[in-house]
Design an enzyme around this catalytic site. Sequence first.
Site, PDB file in Angstrom:
ATOM      1  N   LEU A 238      42.133  35.875  38.971  1.00 17.54           N
ATOM      2  CA  LEU A 238      41.493  35.196  37.826  1.00 17.54           C
ATOM      3  C   LEU A 238      40.485  34.185  38.346  1.00 17.54           C
ATOM      4  O   LEU A 238      40.844  33.337  39.158  1.00 17.54           O
ATOM      5  CB  LEU A 238      42.548  34.423  37.014  1.00 17.54           C
ATOM      6  CG  LEU A 238      43.607  35.221  36.248  1.00 17.54           C
ATOM      7  CD1 LEU A 238      44.633  34.261  35.662  1.00 17.54           C
ATOM      8  CD2 LEU A 238      42.969  36.054  35.147  1.00 17.54           C
ATOM      9  N   HIS A 239      39.236  34.290  37.896  1.00 16.73           N
ATOM     10  CA  HIS A 239      38.282  33.252  38.313  1.00 16.73           C
ATOM     11  C   HIS A 239      37.170  32.999  37.300  1.00 16.73           C
ATOM     12  O   HIS A 239      36.360  32.108  37.483  1.00 16.73           O
ATOM     13  CB  HIS A 239      37.646  33.621  39.657  1.00 16.73           C
ATOM     14  CG  HIS A 239      36.638  34.725  39.552  1.00 16.73           C
ATOM     15  ND1 HIS A 239      36.994  36.042  39.445  1.00 16.73           N
ATOM     16  CD2 HIS A 239      35.295  34.697  39.508  1.00 16.73           C
ATOM     17  CE1 HIS A 239      35.904  36.779  39.361  1.00 16.73           C
ATOM     18  NE2 HIS A 239      34.851  35.995  39.384  1.00 16.73           N
TER      19      HIS A 239
END
Length: 391
Positions: A238-239
């Site tokens: 996740l970014h």
Amino acid sequence: MKLDIIAGARPNFMKIAPIIAELEKVKGKIQYRLIHTGQHYDKKMSGSFFEELGIPDPDVNLEVGSGTQAEQTARIMERYEALLLHRHLERTPSNRGESKDLSTSFHSGRDDVKSNIFKGLADWVLVVGDVTSTMACSIAAKKLNMGVIHVEGGIRSNDITMPEEINRMVTDAITDVFYTTSEVANENLRKLGHAENKIRYVGNTMIDTLLKNMSRLIKPSAWDENGLKEKEYFVMTLHRPANVDEESKLKNLIDEIVKGANNMPIVFPVHPRTAKILKGIGIEADNLHMIEPLGYLEFNYLVQHAFAVITDSGGITEETTVMKVPCMTLRDNTERPETITIGTNELVGTNPDNVAPFMEKLHKGEWKSGEIPHLWDGHTAERIVEDLLRF
Ligand code: UD1
């Protein structure tokens, strides 16, 4: 032909690797410089990819480092333009007071080609993907009347809140030759009025790299440390700002995922942007294993053997499609719709409430098996270089 190849951030490196390998095979016919903007600079985000994928050291590193979107864009444009104009870069506020002679910082490592590298302007710049470096270098080059080649041109999420979507739109608006990954991309470009002879459907260079390295993937130490078993764990990344920049949203998302995993381990290599936010939240769960970002060969080993992948990355959905691993994408849209219509990917959205039904489908073994899109066959860079030789 004098060609500049630009790479700046993690997802660029696997896309340029096979193109460089093909260019090396036709040495002399195309003169090229490899330019790293320095947008990503950590060993884990950059250096390890060069080593593992056998990419030669960049001829130039513009060393722009972190910053806001505008700061990074400005720094990249200013430094790349100085390189093109073969000019000493003066101290300015945007380059953080550093003075740099870009004309002499060529060939950081490639002694073999040192004397052959050209200086100043190139004829063409080749950019890949959709990161800030892609857009910034295209603009700087085009304003000096160079031709722009965009590898992975034409894809659109139609979500203008994503910095990458702006980068795609701007880059494509000034691109002369598009090398595309999908029919959807071709269609997007036609609708925008781009001439048919500018659009060249060649396939996916990221998949060239994946197929070339499938037999070299490396089991990471996280495997034994967390007692992982074949097809009995999740991999998560996740970014995206939409998922990670707001603490409560990120926490709710991770909570739902941890619950839905039914105690299966979740291996979570944490991107630096996400790590900064997670520090403030302090999430813990027995089945959640947060680790440092992995190198290419270790990360894809984990993906290949996973029960499923959970991600908000675009590139990873292409890799899971080719490896036929179920993939849940935590985004409301995608610029890679073929990973859903053809591949193993499903768009879950960013609302934490959406996670549970998709998890159920996975656990019940009802996930689709998927096919591989046309020309994602490992030979895309060959097609690109063959075409470049005709320029
Ligand atoms: C960039 C790309 C995104 C891509 C992602 C993959 C843009 C607009 N976004 O986002 O498309 O999916 O890379 O990683 O280009 N940082 C480090 N070390 C590094 C690099 C960055 O600690 O080597 C930190 C920075 O200080 C910053 C954060 O990570 O706080 C984000 O880096 P940045 O390059 O701004 O964007 P990404 O979120 O990585």
